[in-house]
Design a protein around this motif. Structure first.
Motif, short mmCIF file in Angstrom:
data_model
loop_
_atom_site.label_atom_id
_atom_site.label_comp_id
_atom_site.label_asym_id
_atom_site.label_seq_id
_atom_site.Cartn_x
_atom_site.Cartn_y
_atom_site.Cartn_z
N ASP A 115 -8.69 2.51 2.23
CA ASP A 115 -9.60 2.70 0.83
C ASP A 115 -9.09 1.49 -0.25
OD1 ASP A 115 -11.36 4.62 1.59
OD2 ASP A 115 -10.25 6.30 0.80
N THR A 116 -8.03 0.95 0.25
CA THR A 116 -7.46 -0.32 -0.76
C THR A 116 -8.15 -1.24 -0.44
OG1 THR A 116 -5.21 1.01 -0.72
CG2 THR A 116 -5.08 -1.19 -1.48
N PRO A 117 -8.71 -1.95 -1.57
CA PRO A 117 -9.29 -3.18 -1.66
C PRO A 117 -8.25 -4.45 -1.55
CG PRO A 117 -9.88 -2.11 -3.81
CD PRO A 117 -8.87 -1.31 -2.81
N GLU A 161 -2.91 -0.04 -5.69
CA GLU A 161 -4.21 0.51 -5.31
C GLU A 161 -5.48 -0.76 -5.04
OE1 GLU A 161 -4.99 4.22 -8.31
OE2 GLU A 161 -3.74 2.71 -8.99
N LEU A 162 -4.92 -1.89 -5.41
CA LEU A 162 -5.46 -3.13 -5.20
C LEU A 162 -4.59 -4.14 -4.75
CD1 LEU A 162 -8.53 -4.58 -6.93
CD2 LEU A 162 -6.61 -6.08 -6.68
N GLN A 210 0.90 -1.08 -0.16
CA GLN A 210 -0.18 -0.25 -0.13
C GLN A 210 0.85 1.31 0.03
OE1 GLN A 210 -2.29 1.07 3.50
NE2 GLN A 210 -4.15 1.40 2.18
N THR A 247 -19.62 -4.40 -0.83
CA THR A 247 -19.92 -4.35 0.61
C THR A 247 -20.34 -5.80 0.98
OG1 THR A 247 -22.09 -4.07 -0.15
CG2 THR A 247 -21.12 -2.10 0.76
N TYR A 292 -10.55 -4.55 3.24
CA TYR A 292 -10.01 -3.07 2.90
C TYR A 292 -9.13 -2.54 3.88
CZ TYR A 292 -13.86 -3.08 -0.42
OH TYR A 292 -14.66 -2.99 -1.59
N GLY A 296 -6.58 -3.02 8.75
CA GLY A 296 -7.74 -3.38 7.76
C GLY A 296 -8.79 -3.77 8.34
N LEU A 348 -13.53 -3.83 -8.70
CA LEU A 348 -12.97 -3.27 -7.72
C LEU A 348 -11.75 -2.24 -8.61
CD1 LEU A 348 -12.14 -6.22 -5.37
CD2 LEU A 348 -13.40 -4.16 -5.01
N ARG A 401 -16.46 0.37 -4.12
CA ARG A 401 -16.25 -0.39 -2.88
C ARG A 401 -17.23 -1.40 -2.60
NH1 ARG A 401 -13.17 1.27 1.68
NH2 ARG A 401 -13.62 0.23 3.46
N ALA A 438 -14.49 -7.14 4.77
CA ALA A 438 -15.94 -7.06 4.32
C ALA A 438 -16.60 -8.29 4.44
CB ALA A 438 -15.73 -6.44 3.09
#
Length: 169
Positions: free
Chosen positions: A112-114, A64-65, A59, A144, A109, A90, A137, A142, A93
């Motif tokens: 904000d990074t998946p 970003e993923l 990260q 859920t 997450y 993190g 993604l 985002r 989810a």
């Protein structure tokens, strides 16, 4: 949008070359097909602390993923990869997606990074759960728990032409 993706692989040091060989190219092909790039492949020990530091490192590098896979599938919420995500700051989810192949997938997450705790099926070029998650993604959505549970509607991928019945033979 083009996104920078990191792949974190875990296992004993002796398995790192084999893990990289098995996972990196299929992940790279999937990511590039979606106009993004696999910019980092990092191998660490299969323990929560090492994986947590690896997540933070990727990260910090601007990935970003993040995809996490390795020597062992995730079996429950208390397994190594979910623990690592929590240690890194993190949250999970959802774990256990209603998609075959790929039911042992975790989505979480780090800010904000998946983060996808990926099952071993991501090393296959055949269609699997990752092909359902990556487009959303990488587009910045985002996901859920409700989004992930809804994959159960039609979540068996065995009837598509690219994938034969998994239990034949």
């Amino acid at each position: 949008q083009t996104r920078s993706v990191g792949l974190l692989l875990s296992g004993p040091t002796t398995t790192h070359p084999r893990l990289t060989e098995r996972f990196a190219e299929p992940v790279r092909m999937r990511v590039e097909r979606l106009q993004s790039t696999l910019d980092s492949v990092l191998c660490v020990a299969h323990d929560p602390a090492a994986l947590g530091l690896g997540l933070q490192q990727l990260q910090t590098q601007g990935r970003e993923l993040l995809l996490v896979a390795g020597i062992s599938a995730i079996s429950d919420h208390n397994d190594v990869i979910p623990q690592a995500l929590t240690l890194a700051g993190g949250s999970v989810a959802h774990f256990g997606l209603p998609v075959d192949p790929g039911s042992l997938t975790m989505v979480g997450y780090l800010g904000d990074t998946p983060v996808i705790g990926a099952p071993s099926c991501i090393q296959s070029a055949k269609t699997n759960v990752i092909d359902l998650l990556l487009p959303r993604l990488l587009a910045g959505e985002r996901l859920t728990r409700a989004d992930l549970v809804s994959l159960g509607h039609g979540g068996l991928l065995e009837d598509i032409p690219e994938r034969p019945m998994p239990r034949d033979g």
